[in-house]
Design a protein around this motif. Structure first.
Motif, PDB file in Angstrom:
ATOM      1  N   ASP A   1      28.270   9.931  28.392  1.00 58.83           N
ATOM      2  CA  ASP A   1      28.888   9.729  27.272  1.00 58.83           C
ATOM      3  C   ASP A   1      29.820   8.744  27.088  1.00 58.83           C
ATOM      4  O   ASP A   1      30.631   9.919  27.496  1.00 58.83           O
ATOM      5  N   VAL A   2      30.321   7.993  25.908  1.00 58.53           N
ATOM      6  CA  VAL A   2      31.141   8.136  25.484  1.00 58.53           C
ATOM      7  C   VAL A   2      31.494   7.443  24.119  1.00 58.53           C
ATOM      8  O   VAL A   2      30.502   6.647  23.426  1.00 58.53           O
ATOM      9  N   ILE A   3      31.658   7.173  23.357  1.00 59.02           N
ATOM     10  CA  ILE A   3      32.067   6.889  21.864  1.00 59.02           C
ATOM     11  C   ILE A   3      33.856   5.833  21.852  1.00 59.02           C
ATOM     12  O   ILE A   3      34.294   6.087  23.274  1.00 59.02           O
ATOM     13  N   ASP A   4      33.381   5.016  20.883  1.00 63.16           N
ATOM     14  CA  ASP A   4      34.595   4.073  20.972  1.00 63.16           C
ATOM     15  C   ASP A   4      35.919   4.813  20.973  1.00 63.16           C
ATOM     16  O   ASP A   4      36.273   5.953  20.264  1.00 63.16           O
ATOM     17  N   GLY A   5      36.844   4.349  21.681  1.00 66.87           N
ATOM     18  CA  GLY A   5      38.562   4.654  21.538  1.00 66.87           C
ATOM     19  C   GLY A   5      39.514   4.211  20.143  1.00 66.87           C
ATOM     20  O   GLY A   5      38.955   3.029  19.645  1.00 66.87           O
ATOM     21  N   PRO A   6      40.734   4.501  19.746  1.00 67.90           N
ATOM     22  CA  PRO A   6      40.586   3.949  18.846  1.00 67.90           C
ATOM     23  C   PRO A   6      41.356   2.569  19.040  1.00 67.90           C
ATOM     24  O   PRO A   6      41.811   1.893  18.668  1.00 67.90           O
TER      25      PRO A   6
ATOM     26  N   PRO B   1      46.289   1.715  26.168  1.00 69.19           N
ATOM     27  CA  PRO B   1      45.530   1.454  25.676  1.00 69.19           C
ATOM     28  C   PRO B   1      43.989   2.202  25.605  1.00 69.19           C
ATOM     29  O   PRO B   1      43.532   2.513  27.073  1.00 69.19           O
ATOM     30  N   VAL B   2      43.558   3.144  24.586  1.00 70.80           N
ATOM     31  CA  VAL B   2      42.128   3.786  24.877  1.00 70.80           C
ATOM     32  C   VAL B   2      41.059   2.938  24.707  1.00 70.80           C
ATOM     33  O   VAL B   2      41.117   3.384  23.507  1.00 70.80           O
ATOM     34  N   LEU B   3      39.995   2.667  25.305  1.00 67.84           N
ATOM     35  CA  LEU B   3      39.316   2.114  24.720  1.00 67.84           C
ATOM     36  C   LEU B   3      37.508   3.489  24.461  1.00 67.84           C
ATOM     37  O   LEU B   3      36.902   2.464  23.941  1.00 67.84           O
ATOM     38  N   ALA B   4      37.331   4.084  25.124  1.00 69.25           N
ATOM     39  CA  ALA B   4      37.138   4.849  24.607  1.00 69.25           C
ATOM     40  C   ALA B   4      36.931   6.459  25.157  1.00 69.25           C
ATOM     41  O   ALA B   4      37.943   6.686  25.663  1.00 69.25           O
ATOM     42  N   VAL B   5      35.978   7.346  24.905  1.00 69.03           N
ATOM     43  CA  VAL B   5      36.071   8.856  24.970  1.00 69.03           C
ATOM     44  C   VAL B   5      34.949   9.262  24.803  1.00 69.03           C
ATOM     45  O   VAL B   5      33.872   9.079  24.817  1.00 69.03           O
ATOM     46  N   LEU B   6      35.255  10.121  26.137  1.00 69.70           N
ATOM     47  CA  LEU B   6      34.171  10.740  26.771  1.00 69.70           C
ATOM     48  C   LEU B   6      33.543  12.037  26.119  1.00 69.70           C
ATOM     49  O   LEU B   6      34.555  12.980  25.049  1.00 69.70           O
TER      50      LEU B   6
ATOM     51  N   ARG C   1      27.088   4.036  25.914  1.00 69.69           N
ATOM     52  CA  ARG C   1      27.645   4.002  24.420  1.00 69.69           C
ATOM     53  C   ARG C   1      27.045   4.996  23.442  1.00 69.69           C
ATOM     54  O   ARG C   1      25.786   4.882  23.795  1.00 69.69           O
ATOM     55  N   THR C   2      28.123   6.018  23.021  1.00 73.36           N
ATOM     56  CA  THR C   2      26.775   6.687  21.900  1.00 73.36           C
ATOM     57  C   THR C   2      27.415   6.863  20.190  1.00 73.36           C
ATOM     58  O   THR C   2      28.398   6.171  20.389  1.00 73.36           O
ATOM     59  N   THR C   3      26.774   7.326  20.108  1.00 74.22           N
ATOM     60  CA  THR C   3      27.520   7.862  18.293  1.00 74.22           C
ATOM     61  C   THR C   3      28.253   8.752  18.051  1.00 74.22           C
ATOM     62  O   THR C   3      28.305   9.888  18.866  1.00 74.22           O
ATOM     63  N   ALA C   4      28.727   9.133  17.243  1.00 71.72           N
ATOM     64  CA  ALA C   4      30.224  10.174  16.986  1.00 71.72           C
ATOM     65  C   ALA C   4      28.913  11.716  16.906  1.00 71.72           C
ATOM     66  O   ALA C   4      29.191  12.879  17.065  1.00 71.72           O
ATOM     67  N   SER C   5      28.284  11.362  15.723  1.00 68.67           N
ATOM     68  CA  SER C   5      27.005  12.557  15.459  1.00 68.67           C
ATOM     69  C   SER C   5      25.682  12.622  15.615  1.00 68.67           C
ATOM     70  O   SER C   5      25.799  13.676  16.768  1.00 68.67           O
TER      71      SER C   5
ATOM     72  N   ALA D   1      26.875  12.717  19.891  1.00 70.35           N
ATOM     73  CA  ALA D   1      27.437  13.434  20.407  1.00 70.35           C
ATOM     74  C   ALA D   1      27.436  14.635  19.991  1.00 70.35           C
ATOM     75  O   ALA D   1      27.605  16.026  20.608  1.00 70.35           O
ATOM     76  N   THR D   2      27.656  15.066  18.686  1.00 72.07           N
ATOM     77  CA  THR D   2      27.991  16.038  18.186  1.00 72.07           C
ATOM     78  C   THR D   2      26.477  17.272  18.182  1.00 72.07           C
ATOM     79  O   THR D   2      26.836  17.833  18.334  1.00 72.07           O
ATOM     80  N   ALA D   3      25.644  16.506  17.992  1.00 67.95           N
ATOM     81  CA  ALA D   3      24.499  16.874  17.605  1.00 67.95           C
ATOM     82  C   ALA D   3      24.259  17.319  19.482  1.00 67.95           C
ATOM     83  O   ALA D   3      23.282  18.963  19.636  1.00 67.95           O
ATOM     84  N   ALA D   4      24.225  17.045  20.815  1.00 67.66           N
ATOM     85  CA  ALA D   4      24.321  17.530  21.828  1.00 67.66           C
ATOM     86  C   ALA D   4      25.318  18.601  22.511  1.00 67.66           C
ATOM     87  O   ALA D   4      24.768  19.583  22.939  1.00 67.66           O
ATOM     88  N   TYR D   5      26.374  18.773  21.427  1.00 69.42           N
ATOM     89  CA  TYR D   5      26.943  19.448  21.937  1.00 69.42           C
ATOM     90  C   TYR D   5      26.344  20.269  21.140  1.00 69.42           C
ATOM     91  O   TYR D   5      27.131  22.379  21.691  1.00 69.42           O
ATOM     92  N   LEU D   6      26.391  20.654  20.115  1.00 74.77           N
ATOM     93  CA  LEU D   6      25.713  21.776  19.564  1.00 74.77           C
ATOM     94  C   LEU D   6      24.524  22.679  19.840  1.00 74.77           C
ATOM     95  O   LEU D   6      24.343  24.124  19.912  1.00 74.77           O
ATOM     96  N   GLU D   7      23.771  21.885  20.407  1.00 74.97           N
ATOM     97  CA  GLU D   7      22.449  22.024  21.296  1.00 74.97           C
ATOM     98  C   GLU D   7      22.719  22.879  21.991  1.00 74.97           C
ATOM     99  O   GLU D   7      22.030  23.892  22.916  1.00 74.97           O
ATOM    100  N   ARG D   8      23.858  22.732  22.909  1.00 76.44           N
ATOM    101  CA  ARG D   8      24.173  23.319  24.108  1.00 76.44           C
ATOM    102  C   ARG D   8      24.965  24.236  23.547  1.00 76.44           C
ATOM    103  O   ARG D   8      25.062  25.950  24.523  1.00 76.44           O
TER     104      ARG D   8
END
Length: 323
Positions: free
Chosen positions: A185-190, A265-270, A291-295, A297-304
């Motif tokens: 899973d990645v979110i869009d990079g800068p 260039p950074v196209l995405a971030v894990l 592709r996923t969203t920051a929200s 990704a945050t929810a998955a992180y908090l679950e773990r």
């Protein structure tokens, strides 16, 4: 038997003592470093009642064989593994009581790349800026090789059922938690917008992990998206997990040993979970990016993290009852 407990290493290849990383490092120009599979490292320490950032062993690509001088409580996490004590197999991702002088062999499964070995009380090793994480750029760290004796801060009495020889406690880690996903899973990079419609190639194409893997990063070969704009990318701070698009036919995924600045260039971030999976990838594996969203990704992180908090609480409660 020595007066002070030690962990004697009979064999080891690519093996170090590490922790969760040097969080104060980037402000002083040093990489964070630390365990590449952060979830596995945290889980290993939680299972033996340690603090999350206590030192533990990270073995990459090859196994490790060790013998404690005193009774100890340890755990093995990370790549799918089956630790053996004097030839008898035991489950990973669970507390493991080892008697003084017993030989523990931990292999690294082909289904992953790194295993983590934590011991109750942890290791007494040098630290730099509060962390024992190795840094090859400045030559700091504790390498684990054949003949090494790692000092332990304390021993621990056995936690086994005398009748069945099984560990007394089960702290609730699912048995499939160490499964490695080939979809990251990645979110869009800068710099995602600079790739225009070509960015979709990142999500439509398979990539192959190359042999160029270390703590700094890993390279994957495949269809590299190209920028739709011209102009130089200035060197700037880059996050851990950044996916960079250098010239050529490979993407570069930056891991915890990366420099704190870069100019591609950074196209995405894990996501944090994808970073843990990336730490377990072997050369030749085929992966895809999702592709996923920051929200999300945050929810998955908090679950773990909640899972690890529950494990840590159960372990502390169980060990306190034995005092």
């Amino acid at each position: 038997m020595t007066d002070r407990p030690e962990l004697h290493i009979d064999s080891a290849t690519v093996c170090v003592v590490t922790d969760l990383g040097r969080l104060a490092g980037p402000a002083r120009g040093l990489a964070v470093n630390g365990a590449l599979d952060q979830f596995a490292a945290r889980a290993a320490n939680a299972l033996v009642g340690n603090a999350p950032a206590d030192p533990l062993i990270e073995a990459t690509g090859f196994g490790v064989t060790l013998r404690p001088s005193h009774d100890v409580l340890m755990s093995v996490t990370g790549a799918p593994a089956e630790p053996a004590v004097d030839g008898r197999a035991y489950p990973a991702w669970a507390p493991l009581s080892v008697r003084a002088g017993e030989t523990v062999r931990v292999s690294v499964s082909d289904a992953g790349l790194r295993v983590y070995v934590a011991v109750h009380g942890s290791f007494d090793v040098p630290r730099l800026m509060g962390s024992c994480a190795p840094d090859s750029m400045i030559g700091f760290g504790t390498q684990v090789t054949s003949g090494t004796a790692l000092p332990l801060l304390r021993s621990h009495p056995p936690l086994v059922n005398r009748r069945f020889g099984a560990t007394v406690f089960d702290f609730g880690i699912p048995r499939d938690v160490g499964r490695v996903s080939s979809v990251l899973d990645v979110i869009d990079g800068p710099d995602a917008a600079e790739f225009g419609p070509g960015l979709q190639r990142l999500y439509d194409s398979p990539y192959t992990v190359t042999p160029r893997i270390n703590h700094v990063g890993l390279r994957v070969a495949g269809a590299v998206p190209r920028r739709s704009v011209t102009g130089e990318v200035l060197s700037r701070g880059v996050p851990i997990g950044a996916i960079e698009a250098p010239t050529g036919d490979e993407l570069l995924i930056l891991m915890r040993g990366r420099g704190i600045t870069a100019g591609y260039p950074v196209l995405a971030v894990l996501t944090s979970r994808a970073l843990d999976h990336a730490a377990q990838l072997r050369p030749g594996q085929t992966i895809r990016f999702h592709r996923t969203t920051a929200s999300a990704a945050t929810a998955a992180y908090l679950e773990r993290r909640r899972l690890l908090d529950r494990v840590a609480l159960r372990a502390r409660t169980a060990f306190a009852a034995l005092v």
